[in-house]
Design an enzyme around this catalytic site. Structure first.
Site, mmCIF file in Angstrom:
data_model
loop_
_atom_site.group_PDB
_atom_site.id
_atom_site.type_symbol
_atom_site.label_atom_id
_atom_site.label_comp_id
_atom_site.label_asym_id
_atom_site.label_seq_id
_atom_site.Cartn_x
_atom_site.Cartn_y
_atom_site.Cartn_z
ATOM 1 N N LYS A 119 -11.023 14.467 10.835
ATOM 2 C CA LYS A 119 -10.731 13.075 10.503
ATOM 3 C C LYS A 119 -12.003 12.396 10.073
ATOM 4 O O LYS A 119 -13.096 12.780 10.505
ATOM 5 C CB LYS A 119 -10.159 12.332 11.717
ATOM 6 C CG LYS A 119 -9.310 11.130 11.348
ATOM 7 C CD LYS A 119 -7.942 11.587 10.891
ATOM 8 C CE LYS A 119 -6.987 10.467 10.678
ATOM 9 N NZ LYS A 119 -5.596 10.951 10.639
ATOM 10 N N GLY A 231 4.461 -2.398 12.115
ATOM 11 C CA GLY A 231 3.510 -1.927 11.098
ATOM 12 C C GLY A 231 4.253 -1.722 9.787
ATOM 13 O O GLY A 231 5.252 -0.990 9.754
ATOM 14 N N TYR A 232 3.801 -2.378 8.719
ATOM 15 C CA TYR A 232 4.535 -2.249 7.449
ATOM 16 C C TYR A 232 3.614 -1.746 6.350
ATOM 17 O O TYR A 232 3.608 -2.235 5.234
ATOM 18 C CB TYR A 232 5.196 -3.592 7.080
ATOM 19 C CG TYR A 232 6.542 -3.421 6.403
ATOM 20 C CD1 TYR A 232 7.595 -2.784 7.059
ATOM 21 C CD2 TYR A 232 6.763 -3.891 5.113
ATOM 22 C CE1 TYR A 232 8.828 -2.611 6.436
ATOM 23 C CE2 TYR A 232 7.998 -3.732 4.479
ATOM 24 C CZ TYR A 232 9.024 -3.090 5.148
ATOM 25 O OH TYR A 232 10.249 -2.921 4.532
ATOM 26 N N GLY A 233 2.808 -0.722 6.675
ATOM 27 C CA GLY A 233 1.980 -0.037 5.677
ATOM 28 C C GLY A 233 2.776 1.097 5.054
ATOM 29 O O GLY A 233 4.010 1.024 4.952
ATOM 30 N N ASN A 234 2.088 2.166 4.687
ATOM 31 C CA ASN A 234 2.770 3.293 4.029
ATOM 32 C C ASN A 234 3.898 3.857 4.901
ATOM 33 O O ASN A 234 5.050 3.917 4.470
ATOM 34 C CB ASN A 234 1.729 4.383 3.684
ATOM 35 C CG ASN A 234 2.388 5.649 3.142
ATOM 36 O OD1 ASN A 234 2.969 6.426 3.903
ATOM 37 N ND2 ASN A 234 2.334 5.863 1.843
ATOM 38 N N ALA A 235 3.582 4.230 6.135
ATOM 39 C CA ALA A 235 4.585 4.887 6.985
ATOM 40 C C ALA A 235 5.717 3.920 7.338
ATOM 41 O O ALA A 235 6.902 4.259 7.223
ATOM 42 C CB ALA A 235 3.933 5.437 8.250
ATOM 43 N N GLY A 236 5.379 2.714 7.755
ATOM 44 C CA GLY A 236 6.390 1.759 8.216
ATOM 45 C C GLY A 236 7.318 1.300 7.103
ATOM 46 O O GLY A 236 8.550 1.257 7.279
HETATM 47 N N1 GLU Z 1 -3.630 10.699 7.510
HETATM 48 C C1 GLU Z 1 -2.429 11.454 7.635
HETATM 49 C C2 GLU Z 1 -2.225 11.912 9.068
HETATM 50 O O1 GLU Z 1 -2.735 11.343 9.999
HETATM 51 C C3 GLU Z 1 -2.369 12.603 6.643
HETATM 52 C C4 GLU Z 1 -3.483 13.590 6.741
HETATM 53 C C5 GLU Z 1 -3.534 14.585 5.597
HETATM 54 O O2 GLU Z 1 -2.659 14.516 4.736
HETATM 55 O O3 GLU Z 1 -4.455 15.378 5.584
HETATM 56 O O4 GLU Z 1 -1.506 12.825 9.329
#
Ligand code: GLU
Length: 429
Positions: A119, A231-236
């Site tokens: 990360k 949360g209303y970003g990409n995932a939400g």
């Molecule tokens: N950031 C995303 C996660 O936490 C995707 C990570 C990725 O695609 O490498 O899973």
């Protein structure tokens, strides 16, 4: 905020509730104990293999220079190249990045893709920066961590407050450094520069495949189900949009950093997204009642989607969660104190590194397409994603039933066992 110097490598700084690295280690320790892992294996897997901090001077639009701090943490490459996103966030800490890197290792293992866990993070407030400043910062970050990266070493991706455009800048900077078109050094890129169909909504889509399986197990009819999204970003936002599109599921409440909104008849997810894009927040959406973010978490809905940051379902509010299924689209939203409370109350938690593994799974498909200079259709990507997520969900559910443990613990047992096997086979321990 903990600085890198204040924090130690081995033990997290500060109280556990506030520190995701302590949470990640506590969760791992429990699994290690149940799997009866040898002491050296525990020592090795409960902390990152490699980490770096970088200082990033950026020339700002007003002529001043701001020096940002960033991190790249590689938790494990036992099963393949490190994989995991880069966050740009004002409250980023090295311990948060360590926790997120660990969770990436378990995430790639639980869906059984041949990658490890890493990360990255930069302490900054992207909302207060221009596009030019963000480009400079993205390029500076990649220049500093480039020696750790590569399609066969460690492959970043988007995460909180980072975008496909930033991935394109980062990929470009890396290619300039190596003099090769290494498109596969980063995933989540725009389609025109080696991105994959289906990567944009992959986290939410993958999560929905696990929710679909859970709903089947528990006899829940998704077409009449209600849900709340924190949360209303990409995932939400994609969770709400796909819920409507794929299953006819009704989103009654959503929240973001500005607060929450509620409408008993159901919100139009696309209209809420447009409102957020125009005004900067979901708050003030016409025809909706105002709620606090806390109230959104505690509504009597069928599905609850924590889809923002860590530590929002805690020992303090776990008793008040009323959802039947909690789909953890975020990383680390539930604290170790909350887990037993939710489990005893019969709430089915689909744990983060299983639930949100769709993003990294399609990132892996993007890497495969980049390696082979191929392009898959959206149908092909989604079909493969469905297979992976469904298989992983049932492997974890079977484990949870066999050992009478909650889904998080079961997911750890599956994932840690796979990583430990790789470590042993490679002769490291
Ligand atoms: N950031 C995303 C996660 O936490 C995707 C990570 C990725 O695609 O490498 O899973």
């Amino acid at each position: 905020m903990a600085t890198y110097e204040e924090s130690t490598l081995r033990e997290p700084l500060g109280p556990r509730e506030a520190n995701p690295y302590a949470t990640a280690q506590e969760q791992f320790d429990r699994a290690a104990e149940m799997l009866d892992l040898e002491p050296a294996m525990r020592e090795f897997l409960r902390q990152p293999q490699r980490e770096v901090r970088v200082m990033l001077p950026v020339h700002m639009d007003n002529g001043s220079v701001t020096v940002f701090s960033g991190f790249r943490v590689q938790h494990s490459d036992a099963r393949g190249p490190g994989k995991g996103g880069i966050r740009f966030h004002p409250q980023e800490t090295v311990d948060t990045v360590r926790a997120l890197a660990m969770w990436m290792t378990w995430k790639t293992a639980v869906v059984d893709i041949p990658l490890g866990g890493s990360k990255g993070g930069v302490i900054c407030n992207p909302k207060a920066m221009s596009q030019r400043e963000l480009e400079s910062l993205s390029r500076a970050y990649i220049r500093e961590v480039a020696r750790l990266l590569g399609p066969d070493q460690d492959v970043p991706a988007p995460d909180v407050y980072t975008t496909p455009q930033m991935m394109a800048w980062m990929m470009d900077e890396y290619c300039k450094l190596t003099g090769r078109l290494d498109f596969g050094v980063i995933t989540g890129k725009p389609l025109a520069v080696g991105g994959s169909q289906g990567r944009g909504d992959a986290t939410a889509r993958g999560a929905w495949y696990t929710v679909r399986e859970a709903a089947r197990e528990w006899g829940m009819d998704l077409s009449s189900a209600t849900m709340a999204v924190q949360g209303y970003g990409n995932a939400g936002s994609y969770a709400a949009l796909l819920g409507q599109e794929l299953f006819g599921c009704k989103t009654v409440a959503v929240s973001d950093t500005g607060g929450g909104i509620y409408c008993e008849k159901g919100l139009d997810p696309a209209a809420v997204l447009r409102h957020k894009q125009e005004t900067g927040s979901v708050v003030g959406f016409p025809g909706a009642e105002a709620l606090t973010s806390q109230e959104v978490l505690e509504l009597p809905v069928d599905l609850l989607w924590p889809a923002a940051l860590e530590n929002v379902i805690t020992g303090e509010n776990a008793e008040r969660i009323q959802a039947k299924i909690v789909a953890e689209a975020a990383n680390g939203p539930t604290s170790p104190e909350a887990d037993p409370v939710l489990y005893e109350r019969g709430i089915h938690v689909i744990p983060d590194f299983l639930c949100n593994a769709g993003g990294v799974t399609v990132s892996y498909y993007e890497m495969v397409q980049n390696y082979s200079r191929d392009q898959w259709t959206a149908n092909e990507v989604n079909r493969r994603l469905d297979g992976k997520m469904t298989e992983a969900y049932h492997a974890v559910l079977d484990r949870s039933r066999a050992h009478d443990v909650d889904m998080r613990c079961a997911a750890y047992l599956v994932a840690v066992e796979r990583v430990a096997t790789a470590v042993r086979l490679r002769g490291w321990i």
